[in-house]
Write an enzyme that holds these catalytic residues in place. Structure first.
Site, PDB file in Angstrom:
ATOM      1  N   SER A  65       0.907  -1.177   0.081  1.00 17.25           N
ATOM      2  CA  SER A  65       0.147   0.075  -0.108  1.00 17.25           C
ATOM      3  C   SER A  65       0.822   1.467  -0.125  1.00 17.25           C
ATOM      4  O   SER A  65       1.745   1.546   1.143  1.00 17.25           O
ATOM      5  CB  SER A  65      -0.910  -0.066   1.177  1.00 17.25           C
ATOM      6  OG  SER A  65      -1.438   1.267   1.463  1.00 17.25           O
ATOM      7  N   SER A 123     -16.368   5.433   0.990  1.00 12.10           N
ATOM      8  CA  SER A 123     -16.361   3.868   0.778  1.00 12.10           C
ATOM      9  C   SER A 123     -14.940   3.589  -0.044  1.00 12.10           C
ATOM     10  O   SER A 123     -14.680   3.200  -0.904  1.00 12.10           O
ATOM     11  CB  SER A 123     -17.372   3.586  -0.406  1.00 12.10           C
ATOM     12  OG  SER A 123     -18.587   3.518   0.010  1.00 12.10           O
ATOM     13  N   SER A 125     -12.858   1.481   1.253  1.00 10.93           N
ATOM     14  CA  SER A 125     -12.770   0.207   1.140  1.00 10.93           C
ATOM     15  C   SER A 125     -13.417  -0.813   0.024  1.00 10.93           C
ATOM     16  O   SER A 125     -12.913  -1.558  -0.517  1.00 10.93           O
ATOM     17  CB  SER A 125     -13.465  -0.655   2.552  1.00 10.93           C
ATOM     18  OG  SER A 125     -14.860  -0.120   2.836  1.00 10.93           O
ATOM     19  N   GLU A 162     -15.899  -8.026   2.323  1.00 12.27           N
ATOM     20  CA  GLU A 162     -16.198  -6.966   3.343  1.00 12.27           C
ATOM     21  C   GLU A 162     -16.946  -7.494   4.741  1.00 12.27           C
ATOM     22  O   GLU A 162     -16.562  -7.311   5.898  1.00 12.27           O
ATOM     23  CB  GLU A 162     -17.007  -5.778   2.897  1.00 12.27           C
ATOM     24  CG  GLU A 162     -17.250  -4.741   3.819  1.00 12.27           C
ATOM     25  CD  GLU A 162     -16.989  -3.447   3.340  1.00 12.27           C
ATOM     26  OE1 GLU A 162     -16.377  -3.151   2.285  1.00 12.27           O
ATOM     27  OE2 GLU A 162     -17.346  -2.488   4.195  1.00 12.27           O
ATOM     28  N   ASP A 174     -22.195   0.181  -1.615  1.00 15.25           N
ATOM     29  CA  ASP A 174     -20.896   0.758  -2.203  1.00 15.25           C
ATOM     30  C   ASP A 174     -20.031  -0.086  -3.376  1.00 15.25           C
ATOM     31  O   ASP A 174     -19.684   0.511  -4.069  1.00 15.25           O
ATOM     32  CB  ASP A 174     -19.998   0.838  -0.902  1.00 15.25           C
ATOM     33  CG  ASP A 174     -20.688   1.284   0.408  1.00 15.25           C
ATOM     34  OD1 ASP A 174     -21.568   2.201   0.073  1.00 15.25           O
ATOM     35  OD2 ASP A 174     -20.220   1.163   1.427  1.00 15.25           O
TER      36      ASP A 174
HETATM   37  C1  GLA Z   1     -22.120   2.154   4.400  1.00 16.62           C
HETATM   38  C2  GLA Z   1     -22.296   0.599   4.093  1.00 16.62           C
HETATM   39  C3  GLA Z   1     -23.431   0.723   3.156  1.00 16.62           C
HETATM   40  C4  GLA Z   1     -24.711   1.428   3.430  1.00 16.62           C
HETATM   41  C5  GLA Z   1     -24.386   2.779   4.039  1.00 16.62           C
HETATM   42  C6  GLA Z   1     -25.406   3.655   4.590  1.00 16.62           C
HETATM   43  O1  GLA Z   1     -21.690   2.860   3.721  1.00 16.62           O
HETATM   44  O2  GLA Z   1     -21.030   0.413   3.652  1.00 16.62           O
HETATM   45  O3  GLA Z   1     -23.810  -0.629   2.776  1.00 16.62           O
HETATM   46  O4  GLA Z   1     -25.516   0.846   4.425  1.00 16.62           O
HETATM   47  O5  GLA Z   1     -23.371   2.735   4.955  1.00 16.62           O
HETATM   48  O6  GLA Z   1     -26.420   4.073   3.573  1.00 16.62           O
END
Ligand code: GLA
Length: 413
Positions: A65, A123, A125, A162, A174
């Site tokens: 990384s 997001s 991840s 995940e 996500d």
């Molecule tokens: C995070 C989770 C998603 C979703 C959102 C809330 O980003 O990874 O799956 O539940 O929270 O909308």
């Protein structure tokens, strides 16, 4: 991209076979609805995670990384729930999930470099999982990027990585966003059927908004707005504020919300809260055993209705309507779902004070980022107001940047 290739060469001693990338996301509306079989409306961010990869003939995974300057090595046979720990779980987990789905996947040398801020609720991840998943699909001839059905299958594998390897009980929004979004469109995803629609979200093309740049974490937004006749920026933009109040999705609160929803659905005798019709909401609430479950249910049912309304407002070019739905969503997440925090509330209020049509937290909450729909000419005021509000309270300086709807995961080189 040059950096990820150069680093790969230095770490692994040869050029990568290719570079793949996947975007972070912001969800325009439809929060915490994905694990209730509901509707979500994310866009892909311009910020992406790059993965430079070379296939190996054995079953060893080596991942470097750029962000942590760290090499993790793991044999694929040793990957499983909780192994490896930390960020490498998102990489190894994807190969593990593809194998579990019956695909022939061998080892990889991977270098990852991310422009998606970590811990910002954008997001990072999923971007990491989907960049590596895209690479594995191409390098091992799985063909999953060829169409939306393959991409949805890859997204499902990334969700397993995940949930099961990294241990974060998230829904599927996500990963779907990272793999299915289209440029200048928001993705309307039905999390029960998997059906998708691409809803135009090109604030630049319809005369109501503008082209614009993004900024690098210096707290200012730049280059936003087309120029109107008098030299002032015109149109509207979507401003993201990373509050830098760090959030984590595996600290229990997220899982607790998920269990409450399951309990409420069970008490109501439905498969998921999606099945509660908004017109029967009062009835349903009266049948629930406690006030917390009532508030959680009210959020989910009204939020799914807001997604539908938001899609209609976007299609009609009614940005004021979109803004009002953002505001209502934030209030519901703050008061009924209780996943906001002081920093998110302050950023939303500062944007509104500077003229936003609407603003809301985005993503899982408990920290992370908010979004605001703003006249392009108000962006600088909003950034100033947010920065000042945070400084007054002694919080870390927030990072504000304007975003447009970007493209899904794929091969870059
Ligand atoms: C995070 C989770 C998603 C979703 C959102 C809330 O980003 O990874 O799956 O539940 O929270 O909308």
């Amino acid at each position: 991209m040059t950096r990820v290739v150069d680093t790969h060469r230095q770490v692994f001693g040869s050029d990568p076979e290719g570079v793949w990338s996947a975007p972070g996301r912001v969800n325009l509306i439809g929060e915490h609805t994905d694990y209730n079989d509901g509707l979500v409306l994310p866009i892909a961010l311009p910020q992406r995670t790059d993965a430079a990869c070379s296939p190996r003939a054995d079953d060893l995974l080596r991942v470097w990384s750029v962000q942590t300057d760290e090499l993790v090595e793991v044999a694929l046979a040793d990957v499983g729930p909780g192994r490896p720990e930390g960020w490498a779980a998102y990489v190894a987990g994807v190969l593990w999930a593809l194998r579990a789905a019956g695909h022939e996947v061998r080892g990889l040398d991977v270098t990852v470099d991310s422009a998606v801020p970590v811990g910002a609720g954008l997001s990072s991840s999923a971007a990491l999982e989907c960049a590596v998943g895209a690479a594995a699909s191409d390098l091992f001839g799985l063909g999953l990027l060829a169409d939306d059905a393959g991409r949805a299958a890859l997204a499902a594998g990334c969700v397993r990585a995940e949930n099961e390897v990294a241990g974060a009980p998230t829904g599927g929004m996500d990963q779907s966003a990272a793999l299915l979004c289209r440029v200048d469109h928001a993705l309307l995803l039905d999390c029960r059927s998997g059906a998708t629609e691409h809803v135009p979200f090109d604030l630049a093309s319809d005369g109501t908004a503008s082209g614009h740049g993004t900024t690098a974490g210096d707290g200012s937004a730049s280059g936003s707005g087309t120029e109107s006749g008098d030299g002032a920026p015109s149109g509207h933009v979507l401003l993201v504020t990373d509050t830098r109040a760090e959030h984590s999705l595996n600290d229990g609160q997220y899982g607790e919300r998920r269990s409450s929803c399951e309990q409420a659905a069970a008490e109501l005798g439905v498969a998921a809260l999606r099945d509660v019709d908004p017109k029967d909401l009062d009835d349903a609430l009266a049948r629930l055993s406690d006030d917390v479950l009532r508030r959680r249910t009210r959020h989910i049912v009204t939020e799914i209705a807001r997604v539908r309304a938001c899609v209609e407002a976007l299609r009609a070019g009614d940005l004021a309507g979109v803004g009002r739905l953002f505001d209502a969503s934030h209030a519901s997440l703050r008061d009924d779902y209780e996943v906001s925090c002081a920093e998110l509330d302050a950023s939303v209020e500062a944007a509104r004070g500077a003229g936003a049509l609407g603003a809301r937290m985005t993503g899982g909450g408990f920290g992370g980022s908010s979004i605001a729909l703003l006249p392009a000419g108000a962006v600088d005021d909003a950034v100033r107001a947010t920065t000042a509000a945070f400084a007054e309270r002694g919080w870390r300086e927030p990072r504000c940047f304007v975003v447009t709807a970007g493209v899904a995961a794929g091969r870059d080189a």
